[in-house]
Design an enzyme around this catalytic site. Structure first.
Site, PDB file in Angstrom:
ATOM      1  N   HIS A  90      -6.599   8.612  11.289  1.00 59.44           N
ATOM      2  CA  HIS A  90      -6.209   7.196  11.302  1.00 59.44           C
ATOM      3  C   HIS A  90      -4.731   7.009  11.038  1.00 59.44           C
ATOM      4  O   HIS A  90      -4.313   5.929  10.625  1.00 59.44           O
ATOM      5  CB  HIS A  90      -7.034   6.414  10.262  1.00 59.44           C
ATOM      6  CG  HIS A  90      -8.514   6.446  10.563  1.00 59.44           C
ATOM      7  ND1 HIS A  90      -9.466   6.177   9.616  1.00 59.44           N
ATOM      8  CD2 HIS A  90      -9.183   6.754  11.690  1.00 59.44           C
ATOM      9  CE1 HIS A  90     -10.667   6.291  10.163  1.00 59.44           C
ATOM     10  NE2 HIS A  90     -10.524   6.652  11.425  1.00 59.44           N
ATOM     11  N   ARG A 125       0.841  -1.218   0.000  1.00 54.37           N
ATOM     12  CA  ARG A 125       0.000   0.000   0.000  1.00 54.37           C
ATOM     13  C   ARG A 125       0.864   1.252   0.000  1.00 54.37           C
ATOM     14  O   ARG A 125       0.563   2.245  -0.675  1.00 54.37           O
ATOM     15  CB  ARG A 125      -0.933  -0.003   1.218  1.00 54.37           C
ATOM     16  CG  ARG A 125      -2.104  -0.957   1.075  1.00 54.37           C
ATOM     17  CD  ARG A 125      -3.098  -0.855   2.213  1.00 54.37           C
ATOM     18  NE  ARG A 125      -3.756   0.443   2.268  1.00 54.37           N
ATOM     19  CZ  ARG A 125      -4.337   0.918   3.374  1.00 54.37           C
ATOM     20  NH1 ARG A 125      -4.305   0.193   4.497  1.00 54.37           N
ATOM     21  NH2 ARG A 125      -4.928   2.078   3.377  1.00 54.37           N
ATOM     22  N   CYS A 164       9.071   1.208  22.080  1.00 53.13           N
ATOM     23  CA  CYS A 164       9.481   2.514  22.636  1.00 53.13           C
ATOM     24  C   CYS A 164       8.799   3.638  21.864  1.00 53.13           C
ATOM     25  O   CYS A 164       7.960   3.374  20.998  1.00 53.13           O
ATOM     26  CB  CYS A 164      11.004   2.628  22.574  1.00 53.13           C
ATOM     27  SG  CYS A 164      11.656   2.980  20.931  1.00 53.13           S
ATOM     28  N   ALA A 177     -15.731  13.850  -6.114  1.00 54.53           N
ATOM     29  CA  ALA A 177     -15.137  14.958  -5.358  1.00 54.53           C
ATOM     30  C   ALA A 177     -14.315  15.877  -6.257  1.00 54.53           C
ATOM     31  O   ALA A 177     -14.398  17.108  -6.132  1.00 54.53           O
ATOM     32  CB  ALA A 177     -14.256  14.389  -4.246  1.00 54.53           C
ATOM     33  N   ASP A 216      -2.961   8.259   3.290  1.00 56.14           N
ATOM     34  CA  ASP A 216      -2.016   8.733   2.262  1.00 56.14           C
ATOM     35  C   ASP A 216      -1.659  10.182   2.581  1.00 56.14           C
ATOM     36  O   ASP A 216      -2.322  10.829   3.392  1.00 56.14           O
ATOM     37  CB  ASP A 216      -2.636   8.592   0.852  1.00 56.14           C
ATOM     38  CG  ASP A 216      -3.890   9.453   0.660  1.00 56.14           C
ATOM     39  OD1 ASP A 216      -4.935   8.904   0.273  1.00 56.14           O
ATOM     40  OD2 ASP A 216      -3.830  10.670   0.911  1.00 56.14           O
TER      41      ASP A 216
END
Ligand code: APR
Ligand code: ZN
Length: 245
Positions: free
Chosen positions: A116, A67, A127, A229, A101
């Site tokens: 996220h 990914r 650590c 979009a 991304d």
């Protein structure tokens, strides 16, 4: 309709945006739940949760390296640039994204909250070590922390994990102040992200949803536009730019 939305954006006091995988779809990044969504081909239970990682870290790391390779290799699209332009003009105050991304940043957005996490971040399982990467790790071998030698993991929030409290707190503060929220490219089914627009609504604000499909948010959105979009955001930004020039 568009003039009305353009006027609303220009007159908004605190416009925020919430984006999801649909905004990156036009860059060639697969969404999760659409017809060719990632969760149709892969199971989140086996790949995107702490138990899966504990059981087979190499399998999970190989999927995330794939990914990362994909995301680092594509370009932002018109939607990302339009959001960045709205921020540059001082109209968009904050962009809250569920996406891991970095296409919003690469398009020029500065005030971005990653609910996220991010595929650009790799962090230690033991650590505090956490750092940005330019390339995905070559797996195998499993990447280990150069500070403590423990296994490294992708810097994303997995199913069943809490969002970093400071990140959620910042996002809540932004939506509490918002009088308009653009919700673009999300199926609005994953919490707590899906509740953020409801806070704007409850405070008397306006929800503008941009999604070719209906979602659970559609019924309460003030405007719900069945459109991609990239196209919608571009058709909003141009007139805003003209009006402000
Ligand atoms: N423009 C706008 N919306 C689009 C476009 C587009 N070009 N293409 C697809 N969409 C819409 C789909 O209709 C769908 O409603 O984008 C939405 C993508 O939904 P999901 O795949 O569920 O992605 P998202 O809502 O971001 O998922 C939320 O779930 O898997 C977890 O952590 C992961 O952040 C992710 C979260
Ligand atoms: Zn460490």
């Amino acid at each position: 309709m568009e003039e009305k939305l353009v006027k609303m954006l220009i007159e908004s006091k605190h416009l925020v945006a919430l984006t999801g995988a649909g905004v990156s779809a036009e860059s060639g990044i697969p969404t999760f739940r659409g017809k060719d969504g990632l969760w149709n081909k892969y199971s989140p239970e086996e790949l995107a949760n702490p138990q899966a990682f504990a059981k087979d870290p190499e399998k999970v790391w190989r999927w995330y390296a794939w990914r990362m390779e994909k995301v680092f290799g594509v370009e932002p699209n018109k939607a990302h640039y339009a959001f960045a332009e709205l921020e540059r003009m001082g109209i968009l105050k904050c962009l809250i994204t569920q996406n891991v991304d970095d296409l919003h940043e690469r398009a020029g957005s500065r005030n971005v909250i990653h609910l996220h996490g991010s595929l650009r971040v790799v962090k230690c399982t033991s650590c505090e070590n956490s750092f940005e990467v330019q390339e995905p790790p070559k797996v195998p071998p499993l990447p280990t922390c150069d500070k403590c030698g423990s296994l490294l993991r992708p810097g994303v929030v997995w199913f069943g994990e809490m969002l970093p409290p400071d990140v959620l707190e910042r996002a809540m503060r932004e939506v509490e102040k918002a009088d308009v929220i653009i919700v673009a490219g999300t199926s609005a089914v994953v919490q707590p992200a899906a509740s953020l627009p409801l806070i704007v609504k409850r405070n008397g604000g306006v929800i503008i949803e941009i999604n070719p499909d209906e979602t659970p948010l559609t019924a309460i959105a003030d405007y719900s536009l069945r459109i991609k979009a990239g196209e919608m955001m571009e058709s909003l930004v141009e007139p805003v730019k003209k009006a402000l020039s």
